[in-house]
Design an enzyme around this catalytic site. Structure first.
Site, mmCIF file in Angstrom:
data_model
loop_
_atom_site.group_PDB
_atom_site.id
_atom_site.type_symbol
_atom_site.label_atom_id
_atom_site.label_comp_id
_atom_site.label_asym_id
_atom_site.label_seq_id
_atom_site.Cartn_x
_atom_site.Cartn_y
_atom_site.Cartn_z
ATOM 1 N N TYR A 1 -15.130 32.840 -97.648
ATOM 2 C CA TYR A 1 -14.776 31.529 -97.089
ATOM 3 C C TYR A 1 -15.654 31.229 -95.880
ATOM 4 C CZ TYR A 1 -11.941 27.770 -95.196
ATOM 5 O OH TYR A 1 -11.515 26.563 -94.711
ATOM 6 N N GLY B 1 -3.372 19.529 -101.697
ATOM 7 C CA GLY B 1 -2.803 18.329 -101.080
ATOM 8 C C GLY B 1 -1.574 17.897 -101.862
ATOM 9 N N PHE C 1 -2.821 18.426 -95.494
ATOM 10 C CA PHE C 1 -2.128 18.445 -94.201
ATOM 11 C C PHE C 1 -2.945 17.706 -93.134
ATOM 12 C CE2 PHE C 1 -2.182 21.369 -90.344
ATOM 13 C CZ PHE C 1 -1.201 20.664 -89.661
ATOM 14 N N ILE C 2 -4.171 18.111 -92.904
ATOM 15 C CA ILE C 2 -4.962 17.483 -91.830
ATOM 16 C C ILE C 2 -5.432 16.088 -92.259
ATOM 17 C CG2 ILE C 2 -6.961 17.716 -90.295
ATOM 18 C CD1 ILE C 2 -6.706 20.753 -90.556
ATOM 19 N N THR D 1 -15.684 24.886 -104.525
ATOM 20 C CA THR D 1 -15.207 23.681 -103.838
ATOM 21 C C THR D 1 -15.952 23.496 -102.526
ATOM 22 O OG1 THR D 1 -13.010 24.148 -104.693
ATOM 23 C CG2 THR D 1 -13.140 22.505 -102.952
ATOM 24 N N LYS E 1 -18.431 28.147 -95.520
ATOM 25 C CA LYS E 1 -18.379 27.141 -94.454
ATOM 26 C C LYS E 1 -19.649 27.173 -93.609
ATOM 27 C CE LYS E 1 -14.620 24.809 -94.892
ATOM 28 N NZ LYS E 1 -14.632 23.339 -94.945
ATOM 29 N N ASP F 1 -8.609 12.848 -103.396
ATOM 30 C CA ASP F 1 -7.966 14.164 -103.341
ATOM 31 C C ASP F 1 -7.643 14.596 -104.773
ATOM 32 O OD1 ASP F 1 -6.116 15.566 -100.751
ATOM 33 O OD2 ASP F 1 -6.007 16.350 -102.807
#
Ligand code: UDP
Length: 323
Positions: free
Chosen positions: A153, A36, A11-12, A95, A157, A31
């Site tokens: 998550y 995606g 999306f982004i 990931t 990050k 990707d």
């Protein structure tokens, strides 16, 4: 410029590709199409200045070549969405942590300028009391227990940020970190949690609009074009290097009011349904009551001003799903 976007079919990432192509750059997208979609970028397949590589960012040989070839990198590839994170924790952690490690190692090998997409999740719980203020980039994080999956998550990050800052300080790698707050717009799927596409899709087909918890929790939503504008301006601004920026909008709304706005704007006859967090996400879920950024740093450096308000954001999603 040759620009690499990891997660460029998301999306982004795909909106970033739009903007960079419009600016005349040559765009390379990598990707793995896990979240995606080819649909997001199909309009560019025949363009000379657009290149798609379908692979994981953990493939070192492929990534080495791409990083070597490009002048700048936007690292957008990540596990996204609370639902996905709750359902697939191993994939999320791998990931986010291994992927960012790979990109930093390769960017450092060829000393390429790198934007890292972090998340407002890093602020953690944002409890009532001391933490009810707007979130500044230097505000302390308040993480939950490791037995509560959601915080995996946030921690992944945060680790990405530590690693990026360490590369900058120790190895002089030019990095910029953006903490993206709830970003919304066309192409965002509701499949992995995200509240606005979920509410809009349900309202359009007359299904109950599902509010999790009591709906008193609030969020601040930012329109995708405003976010992309901020990202490209940060990349072009030398003073941004080595810094962290909140990228968001400080207009707040409770989830209950959001549900009512969606219902009103779609003219829907959908009912409102209240669902417990446990039922929505399974055990091990905690929500934050409020999450709103202080965007002074971004405003001061690149004169950022969000152009689209909440109604405009919701309308863009309604238009997208009607089409
Ligand atoms: N939410 C909701 N109904 C939905 C999806 C989400 O009430 O169908 C709530 C969710 O519990 C959270 C807020 O909306 O309080 C924002 O959720 P989202 O997953 O979009 O982003 P988050 O801010 O949690 O990362």
């Amino acid at each position: 410029m040759k620009v690499l976007i990891t997660g460029g079919a998301g999306f982004i990432g795909s909106h970033l590709a739009d903007k960079l192509l419009e600016m005349g750059d040559e765009v390379f997208v990598v990707d793995d199409l896990s979240t995606g979609s080819l649909k997001n970028i199909e309009q560019y397949q025949d363009r000379e200045k657009f290149h798609l590589v379908v692979d994981t960012i953990l493939n070192e040989a492929v990534m080495n070549e791409l990083v070597f070839k490009c002048d700048q990198i936007y690292h957008m590839a990540a596990a996204v969405g609370v639902k996905l994170i709750m359902n697939r924790p191993v994939e999320t952690l791998e990931t986010n942590v291994k992927g960012t490690e790979m990109i930093l190692m390769l960017a450092n090998r060829y000393k390429k300028k790198l934007f890292i997409a972090s998340s407002s999740e890093v602020y953690g719980k944002v409890m009532d009391g001391e933490n009810t203020r707007l979130l500044l980039e230097d505000t302390d994080f308040l993480m939950g227990s490791t037995t509560k999956r959601r915080w995996a998550y946030a921690c992944s990050k945060a680790l990405d940020e530590f690693l990026a800052l360490a590369y900058h300080e120790e190895k002089k790698l030019p990095i910029i970190i953006g903490r993206l707050f709830n970003t919304v717009g066309p192409r965002q799927t509701g499949q992995y949690g995200m509240v606005i596409p979920n509410f809009v899709q349900k309202a359009l087909i007359g299904k109950p609009i599902t509010v999790y918890g009591d709906g008193s929790q609030s969020r601040s939503f930012t329109y995708i074009a405003d976010v992309i504008d901020a990202l490209t301006k940060l990349m072009a601004e030398p003073k941004a290097v080595g810094q962290i920026f909140n990228v968001g909008n400080d207009e707040e709304v409770t989830i209950m009011d959001l549900a009512l706005m969606v219902k009103e704007m779609t003219g829907s006859s959908s009912e409102m349904e209240y669902i417990s967090y446990e039922k929505a996400y399974g055990p091990g879920y905690e929500d934050m009551q409020r999450r709103c950024p202080d965007i002074t740093r971004l405003k001061n450096l690149i004169h950022f001003e969000p152009n689209t308000d909440l109604r405009g954001i919701i309308q863009s999603v309604i238009d997208y799903y009607k089409k």
